[in-house]
Design a protein around this motif. Structure first.
Motif, PDB file in Angstrom:
ATOM      1  N   VAL A 111       0.776  -1.014  -0.085  1.00 24.55           N
ATOM      2  CA  VAL A 111       0.346  -0.898  -0.408  1.00 24.55           C
ATOM      3  C   VAL A 111       1.046   1.317  -0.193  1.00 24.55           C
ATOM      4  CG1 VAL A 111      -1.783   0.976   1.398  1.00 24.55           C
ATOM      5  CG2 VAL A 111      -2.027  -1.318   1.452  1.00 24.55           C
ATOM      6  N   LEU A 112       2.171   1.086   0.746  1.00 25.14           N
ATOM      7  CA  LEU A 112       2.786   2.284   0.850  1.00 25.14           C
ATOM      8  C   LEU A 112       3.723   2.754   0.053  1.00 25.14           C
ATOM      9  CD1 LEU A 112       4.249   2.106   4.171  1.00 25.14           C
ATOM     10  CD2 LEU A 112       3.114   3.648   3.584  1.00 25.14           C
ATOM     11  N   LEU A 113       3.884   1.264  -1.394  1.00 27.04           N
ATOM     12  CA  LEU A 113       4.408   2.066  -2.501  1.00 27.04           C
ATOM     13  C   LEU A 113       3.439   2.148  -3.784  1.00 27.04           C
ATOM     14  CD1 LEU A 113       7.242   1.189  -4.597  1.00 27.04           C
ATOM     15  CD2 LEU A 113       6.411  -1.118  -4.766  1.00 27.04           C
ATOM     16  N   VAL A 114       2.456   1.934  -3.860  1.00 28.70           N
ATOM     17  CA  VAL A 114       1.669   2.203  -4.554  1.00 28.70           C
ATOM     18  C   VAL A 114       0.911   4.057  -3.917  1.00 28.70           C
ATOM     19  CG1 VAL A 114      -1.028   2.251  -4.492  1.00 28.70           C
ATOM     20  CG2 VAL A 114      -0.193   0.326  -4.541  1.00 28.70           C
ATOM     21  N   ALA A 115       0.965   4.249  -2.798  1.00 36.36           N
ATOM     22  CA  ALA A 115       0.797   5.968  -2.476  1.00 36.36           C
ATOM     23  C   ALA A 115       1.666   6.594  -3.247  1.00 36.36           C
ATOM     24  CB  ALA A 115       0.439   5.699  -1.383  1.00 36.36           C
ATOM     25  N   GLY A 116       3.034   5.903  -2.699  1.00 39.97           N
ATOM     26  CA  GLY A 116       4.471   6.648  -3.051  1.00 39.97           C
ATOM     27  C   GLY A 116       4.499   7.124  -4.369  1.00 39.97           C
ATOM     28  N   VAL A 117       4.377   6.445  -4.781  1.00 38.73           N
ATOM     29  CA  VAL A 117       4.228   6.020  -6.352  1.00 38.73           C
ATOM     30  C   VAL A 117       3.592   7.390  -7.563  1.00 38.73           C
ATOM     31  CG1 VAL A 117       3.920   4.909  -9.013  1.00 38.73           C
ATOM     32  CG2 VAL A 117       5.263   3.795  -7.450  1.00 38.73           C
ATOM     33  N   CYS A 118       2.608   6.735  -6.685  1.00 38.37           N
ATOM     34  CA  CYS A 118       1.465   8.386  -7.224  1.00 38.37           C
ATOM     35  C   CYS A 118       1.654   9.532  -6.301  1.00 38.37           C
ATOM     36  CB  CYS A 118      -0.288   7.480  -5.939  1.00 38.37           C
ATOM     37  SG  CYS A 118      -0.852   6.294  -6.666  1.00 38.37           S
ATOM     38  N   ALA A 119       1.925   9.838  -5.736  1.00 41.43           N
ATOM     39  CA  ALA A 119       2.289  10.927  -5.221  1.00 41.43           C
ATOM     40  C   ALA A 119       3.550  11.064  -5.701  1.00 41.43           C
ATOM     41  CB  ALA A 119       2.771  10.819  -3.249  1.00 41.43           C
ATOM     42  N   ALA A 120       4.652  10.387  -6.087  1.00 44.48           N
ATOM     43  CA  ALA A 120       5.563  11.165  -6.676  1.00 44.48           C
ATOM     44  C   ALA A 120       5.015  11.449  -7.674  1.00 44.48           C
ATOM     45  CB  ALA A 120       6.332  10.314  -6.818  1.00 44.48           C
ATOM     46  N   THR A 121       4.757  11.212  -8.582  1.00 41.98           N
ATOM     47  CA  THR A 121       3.939  11.461 -10.155  1.00 41.98           C
ATOM     48  C   THR A 121       2.885  12.225  -9.896  1.00 41.98           C
ATOM     49  OG1 THR A 121       1.788  10.257 -10.276  1.00 41.98           O
ATOM     50  CG2 THR A 121       4.095   9.047 -10.726  1.00 41.98           C
ATOM     51  N   LEU A 122       2.185  12.662  -8.962  1.00 40.71           N
ATOM     52  CA  LEU A 122       1.390  13.762  -9.191  1.00 40.71           C
ATOM     53  C   LEU A 122       1.908  15.211  -8.709  1.00 40.71           C
ATOM     54  CD1 LEU A 122      -1.825  12.601  -7.578  1.00 40.71           C
ATOM     55  CD2 LEU A 122      -0.978  12.752 -10.090  1.00 40.71           C
ATOM     56  N   ALA A 123       3.557  14.654  -8.447  1.00 33.94           N
ATOM     57  CA  ALA A 123       3.998  15.692  -7.711  1.00 33.94           C
ATOM     58  C   ALA A 123       5.196  15.985  -8.868  1.00 33.94           C
ATOM     59  CB  ALA A 123       4.744  15.901  -6.111  1.00 33.94           C
ATOM     60  N   SER A 124       5.371  15.539  -9.511  1.00 38.00           N
ATOM     61  CA  SER A 124       6.055  16.208 -10.080  1.00 38.00           C
ATOM     62  C   SER A 124       5.636  16.393 -11.985  1.00 38.00           C
ATOM     63  CB  SER A 124       6.959  14.792 -11.081  1.00 38.00           C
ATOM     64  OG  SER A 124       8.128  15.048 -11.843  1.00 38.00           O
ATOM     65  N   ASP A 125       6.420  18.042 -11.924  1.00 37.31           N
ATOM     66  CA  ASP A 125       6.407  18.271 -13.232  1.00 37.31           C
ATOM     67  C   ASP A 125       6.288  17.640 -14.909  1.00 37.31           C
ATOM     68  OD1 ASP A 125       4.948  20.980 -11.588  1.00 37.31           O
ATOM     69  OD2 ASP A 125       7.100  21.839 -11.751  1.00 37.31           O
ATOM     70  N   GLU A 126       6.709  17.055 -14.617  1.00 41.65           N
ATOM     71  CA  GLU A 126       7.685  15.641 -15.706  1.00 41.65           C
ATOM     72  C   GLU A 126       7.447  14.364 -15.703  1.00 41.65           C
ATOM     73  OE1 GLU A 126       9.084  17.447 -18.462  1.00 41.65           O
ATOM     74  OE2 GLU A 126       9.096  19.133 -18.066  1.00 41.65           O
ATOM     75  N   PRO A 127       6.567  13.848 -16.941  1.00 43.34           N
ATOM     76  CA  PRO A 127       6.209  11.924 -16.031  1.00 43.34           C
ATOM     77  C   PRO A 127       7.681  11.485 -15.875  1.00 43.34           C
ATOM     78  CG  PRO A 127       6.057  12.788 -18.142  1.00 43.34           C
ATOM     79  CD  PRO A 127       7.085  14.051 -18.151  1.00 43.34           C
ATOM     80  N   LEU A 128       7.255  10.859 -14.651  1.00 40.72           N
ATOM     81  CA  LEU A 128       8.209  10.403 -13.798  1.00 40.72           C
ATOM     82  C   LEU A 128       8.413   8.836 -14.574  1.00 40.72           C
ATOM     83  CD1 LEU A 128       8.647  10.936 -10.513  1.00 40.72           C
ATOM     84  CD2 LEU A 128       9.555  12.202 -11.715  1.00 40.72           C
TER      85      LEU A 128
END
Length: 369
Positions: free
Chosen positions: A33-50
């Motif tokens: 669950v933490l991995l899912v949340a971390g991926v989502c948070a990182a992609t939404l916080a970044s201006d460029e595609p990760l």
């Protein structure tokens, strides 16, 4: 005492470990669950595609560690959904990426199903094994006749309740009798011998008029068992005690086992008992020498310990100084004494590799109702 017992229980759980059959810790369960949340948070916080979509491939295998097939399938489906949600821009996965993640998810569901079935079978087998072992050597009662009792047993082999040590306290027509000993070997291979010795002891308590005859009966049992199997050579060391109904004296026979330790007031001393040969060497033909009779005072307590206590060594190679350490617990209640000694022992020697058995006996007349 609650704090000491709780510490002992926690240490036993740590000793078992989740990689050896204990339930997984919380951090393992929340990791997918933490991995899912971390991926989502990182992609939404970044201006460029990760380019971090590959991390989602770890979610189904991580779910296998602690979740069943349905939850694993749900987490795998969530990983596939994240790859296809435009808002996350996970590098626009191609068909190969989706097929790979789908295959990993399906395989993880299958592995989770197999693991769940196997865990259920292992839990059933463990429950049956624990019931059988507790029937062989149940916890010692708080009082047997006019003797207060407290025992502690820690088997050396992980996942077992009975090893090569044994103890029991029984009341009979000739008083209260107790035994503590160590059979040849340890672990599950010694359980059959322990069962044979304890069965003979429980019968002899009812039949034999003195503690020396009880020792002879146990010796004969091991001699007969050895004769059934070629090169068996079964033997055991043991110390046997007999409290007469007036509880003013205790009679002891030591068959190759260290003598009990007497706690009287603030003093600690080993009882003067001349040891006889171990059980199983033909003692029944020669009969043991007369046991030692030790007078007792009100408040006296006897502590019997196995080799796992007496021969435990610390990192420097020093033996555990039982009598010296017991002096610090001389005023402790008899029921708390085994737990206190065990906690002190694992502090002195963190890696205890032998079966550890302790039995505390405090003769005390029954309290009036």
């Amino acid at each position: 005492m609650v704090r000491v017992r709780g510490w002992v229980v926690r240490r036993e759980q740590d000793r078992r470990g989740w990689l050896r059959g204990a339930p997984p810790p919380r951090w393992v369960r929340v990791l997918p669950v933490l991995l899912v949340a971390g991926v989502c948070a990182a992609t939404l916080a970044s201006d460029e595609p990760l380019d971090i979509g590959f991390l989602l491939g770890a979610i189904p295998p991580l779910a296998v560690l602690s979740y069943g097939p349905w939850a694993t399938a749900l987490l795998g489906g969530a990983a596939l959904a994240l790859l296809n949600i435009p808002a996350f821009q996970l590098n626009r996965p191609g068909s190969t990426d989706l097929l790979t993640l789908s295959f990993v998810s399906v395989l993880s569901v299958f592995v989770s199903f197999v693991r769940s079935r196997r865990d259920a079978q292992l839990d059933l087998e463990r429950t049956v094994a624990e019931a059988a072992q507790r029937a062989l050597m149940p916890p010692v009662p708080e009082r047997v006749g006019q003797v207060r009792c407290a025992g502690l047993y820690r088997a050396a082999q992980r996942g077992t309740l009975v090893g090569g040590d044994f103890f029991d306290v029984r009341a009979g027509p000739y008083g209260v009798r107790a035994v503590l000993g160590d059979v040849q070997g340890h672990g599950l291979s010694a359980v059959a011998t322990v069962a044979s010795v304890l069965g003979a002891f429980r019968e002899a308590v009812l039949d034999e008029p003195d503690v020396e005859s009880v020792a002879a009966r146990l010796d004969r049992r091991l001699v007969v068992d050895s004769a059934r199997t070629e090169h068996a050579e079964l033997f055991a060391t043991a110390v046997l005690l007999e409290f007469r109904p007036d509880t003013r004296t205790v009679r002891l026979v030591s068959c190759g086992h260290p003598a009990p330790v007497l706690l009287r007031g603030g003093t600690v001393a080993e009882l003067p008992v001349k040891p006889w040969t171990p059980l199983g060497l033909g003692l029944a033909d020669t009969r043991p020498q007369a046991g030692a009779a030790v007078p007792l005072l009100p408040g006296d307590r006897l502590l019997l310990a196995s080799d796992g206590v007496l021969e435990a060594r610390n990192a420097a190679g020093d033996f555990y100084p039982l009598e010296e350490r017991l002096a610090a617990f001389a005023d402790a209640d008899a029921g708390a004494l085994p737990g206190l000694v065990w906690a002190d022992l694992v502090t002195f020697c963190p890696e205890v590799r032998d079966d550890v058995t302790m039995l505390v006996l405090e003769p005390r007349p029954a309290e009036p109702r």
